[in-house]
Motif scaffolding. Structure first.
Motif, PDB file in Angstrom:
ATOM      1  N   TYR A  94       0.841  -1.191   0.000  1.00  0.00           N
ATOM      2  CA  TYR A  94       0.000   0.000   0.000  1.00  0.00           C
ATOM      3  C   TYR A  94       0.876   1.241   0.000  1.00  0.00           C
ATOM      4  CZ  TYR A  94      -4.041  -2.903   1.011  1.00  0.00           C
ATOM      5  OH  TYR A  94      -5.028  -3.838   0.938  1.00  0.00           O
ATOM      6  N   ALA A  95       0.409   2.282  -0.655  1.00  0.00           N
ATOM      7  CA  ALA A  95       1.179   3.522  -0.719  1.00  0.00           C
ATOM      8  C   ALA A  95       1.055   4.287   0.591  1.00  0.00           C
ATOM      9  CB  ALA A  95       0.679   4.391  -1.863  1.00  0.00           C
ATOM     10  N   SER A  96       2.192   4.729   1.115  1.00  0.00           N
ATOM     11  CA  SER A  96       2.160   5.562   2.308  1.00  0.00           C
ATOM     12  C   SER A  96       2.104   7.039   1.920  1.00  0.00           C
ATOM     13  CB  SER A  96       3.376   5.293   3.188  1.00  0.00           C
ATOM     14  OG  SER A  96       4.560   5.601   2.491  1.00  0.00           O
ATOM     15  N   GLN A  97       2.424   7.353   0.676  1.00  0.00           N
ATOM     16  CA  GLN A  97       2.340   8.702   0.132  1.00  0.00           C
ATOM     17  C   GLN A  97       1.750   8.627  -1.269  1.00  0.00           C
ATOM     18  OE1 GLN A  97       3.508  11.958   1.145  1.00  0.00           O
ATOM     19  NE2 GLN A  97       3.553  11.039   3.175  1.00  0.00           N
ATOM     20  N   THR A  98       0.906   9.604  -1.571  1.00  0.00           N
ATOM     21  CA  THR A  98       0.333   9.702  -2.906  1.00  0.00           C
ATOM     22  C   THR A  98       0.563  11.116  -3.415  1.00  0.00           C
ATOM     23  OG1 THR A  98      -1.341   8.059  -2.373  1.00  0.00           O
ATOM     24  CG2 THR A  98      -1.774   9.454  -4.279  1.00  0.00           C
ATOM     25  N   ARG A  99       0.893  11.233  -4.678  1.00  0.00           N
ATOM     26  CA  ARG A  99       1.148  12.532  -5.296  1.00  0.00           C
ATOM     27  C   ARG A  99      -0.032  12.903  -6.190  1.00  0.00           C
ATOM     28  NH1 ARG A  99       6.730  13.379  -8.254  1.00  0.00           N
ATOM     29  NH2 ARG A  99       7.313  13.524  -6.061  1.00  0.00           N
ATOM     30  N   LEU A 100      -0.565  14.098  -5.980  1.00  0.00           N
ATOM     31  CA  LEU A 100      -1.578  14.673  -6.851  1.00  0.00           C
ATOM     32  C   LEU A 100      -0.869  15.674  -7.762  1.00  0.00           C
ATOM     33  CD1 LEU A 100      -4.453  15.311  -7.835  1.00  0.00           C
ATOM     34  CD2 LEU A 100      -4.655  16.918  -5.920  1.00  0.00           C
ATOM     35  N   THR A 101      -0.967  15.450  -9.069  1.00  0.00           N
ATOM     36  CA  THR A 101      -0.316  16.315 -10.055  1.00  0.00           C
ATOM     37  C   THR A 101      -1.366  16.918 -10.974  1.00  0.00           C
ATOM     38  OG1 THR A 101       1.624  14.877 -10.038  1.00  0.00           O
ATOM     39  CG2 THR A 101       1.434  16.411 -11.889  1.00  0.00           C
ATOM     40  N   ILE A 102      -1.240  18.210 -11.226  1.00  0.00           N
ATOM     41  CA  ILE A 102      -2.107  18.901 -12.182  1.00  0.00           C
ATOM     42  C   ILE A 102      -1.209  19.506 -13.252  1.00  0.00           C
ATOM     43  CG2 ILE A 102      -3.762  20.775 -12.548  1.00  0.00           C
ATOM     44  CD1 ILE A 102      -4.657  20.395  -9.631  1.00  0.00           C
ATOM     45  N   THR A 103      -1.595  19.318 -14.511  1.00  0.00           N
ATOM     46  CA  THR A 103      -0.848  19.847 -15.649  1.00  0.00           C
ATOM     47  C   THR A 103      -1.783  20.694 -16.499  1.00  0.00           C
ATOM     48  OG1 THR A 103       0.501  17.840 -15.635  1.00  0.00           O
ATOM     49  CG2 THR A 103       0.599  19.198 -17.624  1.00  0.00           C
ATOM     50  N   VAL A 104      -1.278  21.844 -16.928  1.00  0.00           N
ATOM     51  CA  VAL A 104      -2.079  22.785 -17.713  1.00  0.00           C
ATOM     52  C   VAL A 104      -1.287  23.194 -18.943  1.00  0.00           C
ATOM     53  CG1 VAL A 104      -3.227  25.038 -17.689  1.00  0.00           C
ATOM     54  CG2 VAL A 104      -3.150  23.676 -15.600  1.00  0.00           C
ATOM     55  N   ARG A 105      -1.933  23.125 -20.103  1.00  0.00           N
ATOM     56  CA  ARG A 105      -1.319  23.616 -21.348  1.00  0.00           C
ATOM     57  C   ARG A 105      -1.836  25.045 -21.573  1.00  0.00           C
ATOM     58  NH1 ARG A 105      -1.436  19.512 -25.105  1.00  0.00           N
ATOM     59  NH2 ARG A 105      -3.683  19.704 -25.210  1.00  0.00           N
ATOM     60  N   VAL A 106      -0.905  25.957 -21.846  1.00  0.00           N
ATOM     61  CA  VAL A 106      -1.230  27.380 -21.989  1.00  0.00           C
ATOM     62  C   VAL A 106      -0.754  27.884 -23.341  1.00  0.00           C
ATOM     63  CG1 VAL A 106      -0.775  29.693 -21.074  1.00  0.00           C
ATOM     64  CG2 VAL A 106      -1.055  27.772 -19.503  1.00  0.00           C
ATOM     65  N   ARG A 107      -1.624  28.637 -23.992  1.00  0.00           N
ATOM     66  CA  ARG A 107      -1.259  29.358 -25.203  1.00  0.00           C
ATOM     67  C   ARG A 107      -1.317  30.854 -24.865  1.00  0.00           C
ATOM     68  NH1 ARG A 107      -3.951  25.086 -26.243  1.00  0.00           N
ATOM     69  NH2 ARG A 107      -6.023  26.008 -26.232  1.00  0.00           N
ATOM     70  N   TYR A 108      -0.176  31.509 -24.990  1.00  0.00           N
ATOM     71  CA  TYR A 108      -0.050  32.924 -24.646  1.00  0.00           C
ATOM     72  C   TYR A 108       0.205  33.715 -25.910  1.00  0.00           C
ATOM     73  CZ  TYR A 108       2.187  37.165 -22.797  1.00  0.00           C
ATOM     74  OH  TYR A 108       2.545  38.459 -22.514  1.00  0.00           O
ATOM     75  N   THR A 109      -0.586  34.747 -26.113  1.00  0.00           N
ATOM     76  CA  THR A 109      -0.429  35.623 -27.263  1.00  0.00           C
ATOM     77  C   THR A 109      -0.226  37.045 -26.768  1.00  0.00           C
ATOM     78  OG1 THR A 109      -1.937  34.218 -28.535  1.00  0.00           O
ATOM     79  CG2 THR A 109      -1.497  36.424 -29.419  1.00  0.00           C
ATOM     80  N   ASN A 110       0.831  37.688 -27.262  1.00  0.00           N
ATOM     81  CA  ASN A 110       1.104  39.085 -26.947  1.00  0.00           C
ATOM     82  C   ASN A 110       0.951  39.854 -28.249  1.00  0.00           C
ATOM     83  OD1 ASN A 110       2.289  41.615 -26.519  1.00  0.00           O
ATOM     84  ND2 ASN A 110       3.722  40.803 -25.004  1.00  0.00           N
ATOM     85  N   ARG A 111      -0.163  40.533 -28.401  1.00  0.00           N
ATOM     86  CA  ARG A 111      -0.451  41.220 -29.663  1.00  0.00           C
ATOM     87  C   ARG A 111       0.459  42.427 -29.903  1.00  0.00           C
ATOM     88  NH1 ARG A 111      -5.150  38.893 -28.088  1.00  0.00           N
ATOM     89  NH2 ARG A 111      -6.218  37.686 -29.679  1.00  0.00           N
ATOM     90  N   THR A 112       1.094  42.945 -28.868  1.00  0.00           N
ATOM     91  CA  THR A 112       2.006  44.080 -29.049  1.00  0.00           C
ATOM     92  C   THR A 112       3.438  43.624 -29.316  1.00  0.00           C
ATOM     93  OG1 THR A 112       2.460  44.294 -26.679  1.00  0.00           O
ATOM     94  CG2 THR A 112       0.603  45.563 -27.566  1.00  0.00           C
TER      95      THR A 112
END
Length: 161
Positions: A94-112
């Protein structure tokens, strides 16, 4: 003698404590679209919590006007991963530690300044012990992870350290 002190040239140093390097003469607005949760494992409030935290960061830390779309800066993307991974397995398998991971893909646009545009993945995690179930710690862990990812995105877009 006292007047001689006034004749000396003075210099000033300017510091920004907001952590941003935005040229407000060119950039006045940002649009942040909703970040849908596209992960196979879904935590229902995650999309709204993440999107609101991102909007809050930019409205609190900058003078940018938040628009629905068409801002000088534009952020969009999706939550691509929400995973639980056992980290420390005990002798009873049994796991004594569990990792919660969140991943986000981002598209960034700088119009200037289109040279600053990017598409990038940001990720963070928190671990919890087996004395808790995910239901017991999920909200608190998600807040910590979201805060870290939002900081990463902010630093990658407007902080320019």
């Amino acid at each position: 003698m006292l007047l001689a002190g006034w004749a000396l040239p003075s210099c000033t140093i300017s510091y920004s404590f907001s952590g941003s390097s935005i040229d407000y003469t060119k950039v006045t607005s940002i649009s942040i679209k909703d970040f849908p949760n596209m992960s196979p494992l879904v935590y229902a409030p995650l999309s709204q919590k993440f999107t609101e935290a991102l909007k809050d960061k930019y409205t609190r830390q900058t003078k940018l006007q938040l628009l629905r779309e068409g801002g000088d800066l534009d952020l969009e993307g999706e939550i691509t991963n929400y995973t639980l991974t056992p980290q420390a397995v005990k002798e009873d398998a049994y796991a004594s530690q569990t990792r919660l991971t969140i991943t986000v893909r981002v598209r960034y646009t700088n119009r200037t300044n289109p040279d600053e545009d990017f598409e990038q993945t940001f990720s963070a995690y928190q671990e919890f012990g087996n004395e808790n179930t995910i239901d017991m710690v999920q909200e608190q862990l998600c807040e910590l992870i979201i805060s870290e990812i939002v900081d990463q995105i902010y630093n990658g877009t407007v902080a320019n350290w």
